[in-house]
Design a protein around this motif. Structure first.
Motif, mmCIF file in Angstrom:
data_model
loop_
_atom_site.group_PDB
_atom_site.id
_atom_site.type_symbol
_atom_site.label_atom_id
_atom_site.label_comp_id
_atom_site.label_asym_id
_atom_site.label_seq_id
_atom_site.Cartn_x
_atom_site.Cartn_y
_atom_site.Cartn_z
ATOM 1 N N ALA A 113 2.209 14.816 8.954
ATOM 2 C CA ALA A 113 1.826 16.004 9.740
ATOM 3 C C ALA A 113 0.725 15.644 10.742
ATOM 4 C CB ALA A 113 1.366 17.122 8.810
ATOM 5 N N SER A 114 -0.205 14.785 10.350
ATOM 6 C CA SER A 114 -1.279 14.372 11.254
ATOM 7 C C SER A 114 -0.736 13.552 12.423
ATOM 8 C CB SER A 114 -2.315 13.563 10.469
ATOM 9 O OG SER A 114 -3.363 13.164 11.314
ATOM 10 N N ILE A 115 0.213 12.667 12.133
ATOM 11 C CA ILE A 115 0.843 11.878 13.200
ATOM 12 C C ILE A 115 1.573 12.796 14.171
ATOM 13 C CG2 ILE A 115 2.690 10.212 13.695
ATOM 14 C CD1 ILE A 115 1.850 8.795 11.044
ATOM 15 N N GLY A 158 9.471 13.786 15.630
ATOM 16 C CA GLY A 158 10.084 14.390 14.452
ATOM 17 C C GLY A 158 9.499 13.848 13.155
ATOM 18 N N ASN A 159 9.854 14.520 12.086
ATOM 19 C CA ASN A 159 9.386 14.166 10.751
ATOM 20 C C ASN A 159 9.827 12.748 10.358
ATOM 21 O OD1 ASN A 159 8.049 14.837 8.339
ATOM 22 N ND2 ASN A 159 9.978 15.427 7.366
ATOM 23 N N ILE A 160 11.079 12.409 10.646
ATOM 24 C CA ILE A 160 11.598 11.078 10.307
ATOM 25 C C ILE A 160 10.916 10.008 11.144
ATOM 26 C CG2 ILE A 160 13.668 9.614 10.328
ATOM 27 C CD1 ILE A 160 15.268 12.153 9.600
ATOM 28 N N GLN A 161 10.728 10.276 12.421
ATOM 29 C CA GLN A 161 10.051 9.314 13.301
ATOM 30 C C GLN A 161 8.604 9.100 12.862
ATOM 31 O OE1 GLN A 161 10.849 11.522 16.895
ATOM 32 N NE2 GLN A 161 12.146 9.850 17.690
ATOM 33 N N ALA A 162 7.920 10.190 12.549
ATOM 34 C CA ALA A 162 6.525 10.081 12.102
ATOM 35 C C ALA A 162 6.446 9.322 10.784
ATOM 36 C CB ALA A 162 5.903 11.471 11.967
ATOM 37 N N GLY A 163 7.400 9.559 9.892
ATOM 38 C CA GLY A 163 7.439 8.834 8.622
ATOM 39 C C GLY A 163 7.683 7.348 8.831
ATOM 40 N N PHE A 194 2.800 1.377 10.032
ATOM 41 C CA PHE A 194 1.347 1.188 9.940
ATOM 42 C C PHE A 194 0.929 0.723 8.550
ATOM 43 C CE2 PHE A 194 0.641 4.448 13.519
ATOM 44 C CZ PHE A 194 0.583 3.450 14.473
ATOM 45 N N LEU A 195 1.519 1.314 7.518
ATOM 46 C CA LEU A 195 1.169 0.937 6.151
ATOM 47 C C LEU A 195 1.544 -0.507 5.840
ATOM 48 C CD1 LEU A 195 2.096 4.144 4.115
ATOM 49 C CD2 LEU A 195 -0.187 3.270 4.630
ATOM 50 N N GLU A 196 2.662 -0.942 6.377
ATOM 51 C CA GLU A 196 3.111 -2.310 6.094
ATOM 52 C C GLU A 196 2.442 -3.345 6.992
ATOM 53 O OE1 GLU A 196 7.301 -4.790 5.833
ATOM 54 O OE2 GLU A 196 7.350 -2.598 5.736
ATOM 55 N N GLU A 197 2.197 -2.985 8.237
ATOM 56 C CA GLU A 197 1.728 -3.963 9.215
ATOM 57 C C GLU A 197 0.213 -3.989 9.384
ATOM 58 O OE1 GLU A 197 2.572 -6.981 12.093
ATOM 59 O OE2 GLU A 197 3.768 -6.079 10.506
ATOM 60 N N ILE A 198 -0.427 -2.828 9.409
ATOM 61 C CA ILE A 198 -1.848 -2.752 9.765
ATOM 62 C C ILE A 198 -2.734 -2.433 8.568
ATOM 63 C CG2 ILE A 198 -3.522 -1.513 11.207
ATOM 64 C CD1 ILE A 198 -1.115 -1.147 13.192
ATOM 65 N N ILE A 250 0.865 -1.184 0.000
ATOM 66 C CA ILE A 250 0.000 0.000 0.000
ATOM 67 C C ILE A 250 0.900 1.232 0.000
ATOM 68 C CG2 ILE A 250 -1.738 1.283 1.295
ATOM 69 C CD1 ILE A 250 -2.738 -1.447 2.314
ATOM 70 N N GLU A 251 0.803 1.990 -1.056
ATOM 71 C CA GLU A 251 1.634 3.180 -1.235
ATOM 72 C C GLU A 251 0.755 4.421 -1.191
ATOM 73 O OE1 GLU A 251 4.990 3.218 -1.605
ATOM 74 O OE2 GLU A 251 5.097 1.033 -1.487
ATOM 75 N N LEU A 252 1.286 5.475 -0.633
ATOM 76 C CA LEU A 252 0.596 6.765 -0.614
ATOM 77 C C LEU A 252 1.334 7.711 -1.542
ATOM 78 C CD1 LEU A 252 0.075 7.213 3.236
ATOM 79 C CD2 LEU A 252 -1.514 6.219 1.582
ATOM 80 N N ASP A 253 0.591 8.563 -2.241
ATOM 81 C CA ASP A 253 1.289 9.545 -3.061
ATOM 82 C C ASP A 253 1.942 10.587 -2.149
ATOM 83 O OD1 ASP A 253 -0.518 11.660 -2.512
ATOM 84 O OD2 ASP A 253 -1.731 11.210 -4.262
ATOM 85 N N LYS A 254 2.818 11.357 -2.714
ATOM 86 C CA LYS A 254 3.673 12.266 -1.949
ATOM 87 C C LYS A 254 2.875 13.229 -1.069
ATOM 88 C CE LYS A 254 7.493 15.489 -2.672
ATOM 89 N NZ LYS A 254 8.356 16.139 -3.664
ATOM 90 N N ASP A 255 1.824 13.841 -1.616
ATOM 91 C CA ASP A 255 1.038 14.821 -0.863
ATOM 92 C C ASP A 255 0.266 14.162 0.279
ATOM 93 O OD1 ASP A 255 1.933 16.893 -2.475
ATOM 94 O OD2 ASP A 255 0.225 16.741 -3.845
ATOM 95 N N VAL A 256 -0.295 12.990 0.027
ATOM 96 C CA VAL A 256 -1.042 12.283 1.072
ATOM 97 C C VAL A 256 -0.087 11.846 2.178
ATOM 98 C CG1 VAL A 256 -2.423 10.227 1.559
ATOM 99 C CG2 VAL A 256 -2.865 11.556 -0.509
ATOM 100 N N ARG A 257 1.068 11.346 1.794
ATOM 101 C CA ARG A 257 2.069 10.921 2.790
ATOM 102 C C ARG A 257 2.490 12.112 3.669
ATOM 103 N NH1 ARG A 257 5.219 6.708 3.886
ATOM 104 N NH2 ARG A 257 7.266 7.096 4.800
ATOM 105 N N LYS A 258 2.689 13.257 3.041
ATOM 106 C CA LYS A 258 3.088 14.464 3.774
ATOM 107 C C LYS A 258 2.006 14.861 4.783
ATOM 108 C CE LYS A 258 4.679 19.175 2.900
ATOM 109 N NZ LYS A 258 4.954 20.182 1.870
ATOM 110 N N GLU A 259 0.745 14.806 4.363
ATOM 111 C CA GLU A 259 -0.366 15.125 5.268
ATOM 112 C C GLU A 259 -0.473 14.114 6.401
ATOM 113 O OE1 GLU A 259 -4.366 16.508 4.197
ATOM 114 O OE2 GLU A 259 -3.591 16.674 2.146
ATOM 115 N N ALA A 260 -0.271 12.835 6.087
ATOM 116 C CA ALA A 260 -0.341 11.790 7.107
ATOM 117 C C ALA A 260 0.750 11.991 8.155
ATOM 118 C CB ALA A 260 -0.227 10.422 6.461
#
Length: 87
Positions: free
Chosen positions: A15-17, A30-35, A41-45, A3-13
């Protein structure tokens, strides 16, 4: 299927985290930790949620297909019935 997210959706996700951690956990992330957390979550859940959504869509489609003969049924040999009603 990954499951892949496009760049803009990933950026929003991400920021939401970060906002979730800041407001609800009273902790900065941080940004790296949230990413990384998003990647986990994308891989496991996410596949569990995806599979449930596919299953739900299949059930709904099968229900609609099973009703197709009712929705699209046309009586045969109706000409004479219509003709006899005119008399």
């Amino acid at each position: 299927m990954a499951i892949e997210l496009d760049k803009d959706v990933r950026k929003e996700a991400i920021a939401s985290i970060q906002r979730y951690f800041r407001q609800d956990m009273e902790n900065e992330i941080g940004n790296i930790q949230a990413g990384a957390l998003l990647g986990f979550f994308l891989e496991e859940i996410a596949p569990v949620v995806y599979n449930l959504a596919v299953q739900d869509a299949q059930e709904r489609m099968q229900a609609r297909v099973s009703e197709l003969d009712i929705d699209c049924h046309e009586e045969a040999f109706g000409y004479w019935k219509k003709y006899d009603k005119r008399r």
